[in-house]
Design an enzyme around this catalytic site. Structure first.
Site, mmCIF file in Angstrom:
data_model
loop_
_atom_site.group_PDB
_atom_site.id
_atom_site.type_symbol
_atom_site.label_atom_id
_atom_site.label_comp_id
_atom_site.label_asym_id
_atom_site.label_seq_id
_atom_site.Cartn_x
_atom_site.Cartn_y
_atom_site.Cartn_z
ATOM 1 N N GLU A 181 69.271 -35.780 -43.389
ATOM 2 C CA GLU A 181 68.765 -36.816 -42.451
ATOM 3 C C GLU A 181 67.795 -35.982 -41.643
ATOM 4 O O GLU A 181 66.832 -36.177 -41.340
ATOM 5 C CB GLU A 181 69.836 -37.316 -41.537
ATOM 6 C CG GLU A 181 70.833 -38.250 -42.048
ATOM 7 C CD GLU A 181 71.908 -38.973 -40.902
ATOM 8 O OE1 GLU A 181 72.457 -39.695 -41.269
ATOM 9 O OE2 GLU A 181 72.145 -38.208 -39.672
ATOM 10 N N LEU A 205 74.748 -45.960 -30.452
ATOM 11 C CA LEU A 205 75.697 -46.574 -31.118
ATOM 12 C C LEU A 205 75.629 -48.118 -30.342
ATOM 13 O O LEU A 205 76.676 -48.797 -30.727
ATOM 14 C CB LEU A 205 77.218 -46.148 -30.891
ATOM 15 C CG LEU A 205 77.018 -44.727 -31.805
ATOM 16 C CD1 LEU A 205 78.499 -44.018 -31.797
ATOM 17 C CD2 LEU A 205 76.874 -45.199 -33.135
ATOM 18 N N HIS A 220 70.385 -44.600 -40.344
ATOM 19 C CA HIS A 220 71.948 -44.853 -40.948
ATOM 20 C C HIS A 220 72.368 -44.001 -42.016
ATOM 21 O O HIS A 220 71.781 -43.640 -43.066
ATOM 22 C CB HIS A 220 71.786 -46.374 -41.119
ATOM 23 C CG HIS A 220 73.374 -46.815 -41.409
ATOM 24 N ND1 HIS A 220 74.069 -47.166 -40.409
ATOM 25 C CD2 HIS A 220 74.046 -46.914 -42.605
ATOM 26 C CE1 HIS A 220 75.208 -47.684 -40.897
ATOM 27 N NE2 HIS A 220 75.221 -47.552 -42.119
ATOM 28 N N ASP A 275 71.699 -53.064 -38.753
ATOM 29 C CA ASP A 275 71.474 -52.419 -39.898
ATOM 30 C C ASP A 275 70.731 -53.570 -40.817
ATOM 31 O O ASP A 275 71.006 -53.149 -42.205
ATOM 32 C CB ASP A 275 72.710 -52.017 -40.727
ATOM 33 C CG ASP A 275 73.497 -50.789 -39.628
ATOM 34 O OD1 ASP A 275 72.795 -50.219 -38.927
ATOM 35 O OD2 ASP A 275 74.673 -50.760 -39.818
ATOM 36 N N ILE A 317 71.005 -52.951 -29.643
ATOM 37 C CA ILE A 317 69.931 -53.205 -28.914
ATOM 38 C C ILE A 317 69.620 -54.678 -28.508
ATOM 39 O O ILE A 317 69.514 -55.488 -29.420
ATOM 40 C CB ILE A 317 68.506 -52.668 -29.947
ATOM 41 C CG1 ILE A 317 68.797 -51.001 -30.070
ATOM 42 C CG2 ILE A 317 67.078 -52.904 -29.021
ATOM 43 C CD1 ILE A 317 68.679 -50.366 -28.884
ATOM 44 N N ASN A 365 69.990 -35.066 -34.501
ATOM 45 C CA ASN A 365 68.823 -35.660 -35.218
ATOM 46 C C ASN A 365 67.682 -35.637 -34.083
ATOM 47 O O ASN A 365 66.575 -35.549 -34.538
ATOM 48 C CB ASN A 365 69.297 -37.131 -35.720
ATOM 49 C CG ASN A 365 69.611 -37.248 -37.113
ATOM 50 O OD1 ASN A 365 68.905 -36.858 -38.253
ATOM 51 N ND2 ASN A 365 70.941 -37.352 -37.358
ATOM 52 N N ASN A 387 65.493 -46.661 -36.951
ATOM 53 C CA ASN A 387 67.078 -46.154 -36.525
ATOM 54 C C ASN A 387 67.167 -45.372 -38.087
ATOM 55 O O ASN A 387 66.663 -45.679 -39.241
ATOM 56 C CB ASN A 387 67.874 -47.565 -36.745
ATOM 57 C CG ASN A 387 69.402 -46.928 -36.422
ATOM 58 O OD1 ASN A 387 69.551 -46.103 -35.856
ATOM 59 N ND2 ASN A 387 70.369 -47.589 -37.387
HETATM 60 C C1 GAR Z 1 73.904 -39.300 -37.852
HETATM 61 O O1 GAR Z 1 74.710 -39.478 -39.164
HETATM 62 C C2 GAR Z 1 73.337 -40.882 -37.891
HETATM 63 O O2 GAR Z 1 73.006 -41.284 -39.146
HETATM 64 C C3 GAR Z 1 74.545 -42.012 -37.298
HETATM 65 O O3 GAR Z 1 75.128 -41.012 -36.445
HETATM 66 C C4 GAR Z 1 75.066 -39.616 -36.769
HETATM 67 C C5 GAR Z 1 74.637 -38.899 -35.390
HETATM 68 O O4 GAR Z 1 74.582 -37.795 -35.612
HETATM 69 N N1 GAR Z 1 74.012 -43.307 -37.076
HETATM 70 C C6 GAR Z 1 74.728 -44.076 -37.196
HETATM 71 O O5 GAR Z 1 75.896 -44.131 -37.605
HETATM 72 C C7 GAR Z 1 74.368 -45.350 -36.913
HETATM 73 N N2 GAR Z 1 74.886 -46.581 -37.155
HETATM 74 P P1 GAR Z 1 73.839 -36.882 -34.500
HETATM 75 O O6 GAR Z 1 74.225 -37.011 -33.118
HETATM 76 O O7 GAR Z 1 74.292 -35.226 -34.859
HETATM 77 O O8 GAR Z 1 72.190 -36.711 -34.866
#
Ligand code: GAR
Length: 192
Positions: A172, A83, A102, A143, A86, A13, A100
């Site tokens: 995403e 993760l 999610h 969240d 904050i 992302n 953020n």
């Molecule tokens: C993503 O799916 C994001 O939505 C999730 O971590 C992944 C990161 O993927 N975020 C959470 O779970 C936050 N609670 P990436 O490192 O490939 O972007």
């Protein structure tokens, strides 16, 4: 607007955000930070020519990272698979200036411990018909900040948590950069 991206994982992302903003007038990614030195996101930042920083949980909790971002005159912080929680002070310093992403349709499958594959496994086990992603403001509770955008997909035919994860990730990458851009540029218009 000067943007910092914080991530803990592979950084796909974050890469989508850097790529999109490299062609967006008015938005500069000035830092990519990670609490994990092995996180793929730091390498992705280097490849994109963006400054990268590894910081510890202590630096986040003690306000050291916040100071760095203030020195860099960061206006917005985008969490992209970050993760750690904050801290309060940080949330206050960037009130309504942290987004953020999610990987579920919040408030479903949110809260402490709900991240990455944990979310998709829970969605699969609950036999949900739809899932998706949520872009929201960050406040002091996991969240629970105001929702900006949700993207939905039908998961009723998908056969595993991994398949759900892969479809949600596509969503995403498609929406986070565009939605973040609109929110950030809108905030600038409101200041002027
Ligand atoms: C993503 O799916 C994001 O939505 C999730 O971590 C992944 C990161 O993927 N975020 C959470 O779970 C936050 N609670 P990436 O490192 O490939 O972007």
């Amino acid at each position: 607007m000067r943007v910092a991206i914080l991530a803990s994982g592979s950084g796909s992302n974050a890469a989508a955000l850097m790529n999109h903003f490299s062609n967006t007038e008015g938005i500069d990614v000035v830092l990519v930070g990670s609490n994990r030195s092995s996180s793929g996101v730091l390498e992705k930042a280097n490849q994109a020519g963006v400054a990268s920083l590894h910081f510890s949980r202590e630096e986040l909790d003690s306000g050291e990272l916040l100071k760095k971002l203030e020195t860099l005159k960061v206006d917005w912080v985008l969490l992209a698979g970050f993760l750690l929680k904050i801290p309060k002070e940080f949330c206050r310093a960037f009130e309504n200036k942290i987004l953020n992403i999610h990987p579920s349709l919040l408030p479903k499958f949110g809260g402490e411990g709900m991240y990455g594959m944990n979310v998709h496994r829970a969605v699969f086990e609950a036999e949900e018909k739809e899932s998706g992603m949520t872009i929201h403001y960050v406040n002091e509770r996991y969240d629970e900040g105001a929702i900006v955008f949700q993207g939905r997909i039908d998961v009723s035919e998908l056969k595993s948590a991994e398949e759900i994860a892969s479809e949600v990730l596509k969503l995403e990458h498609e929406y986070y950069p565009r939605v973040a851009r609109e929110v950030i540029l809108d905030s600038e218009r409101n200041i002027k």
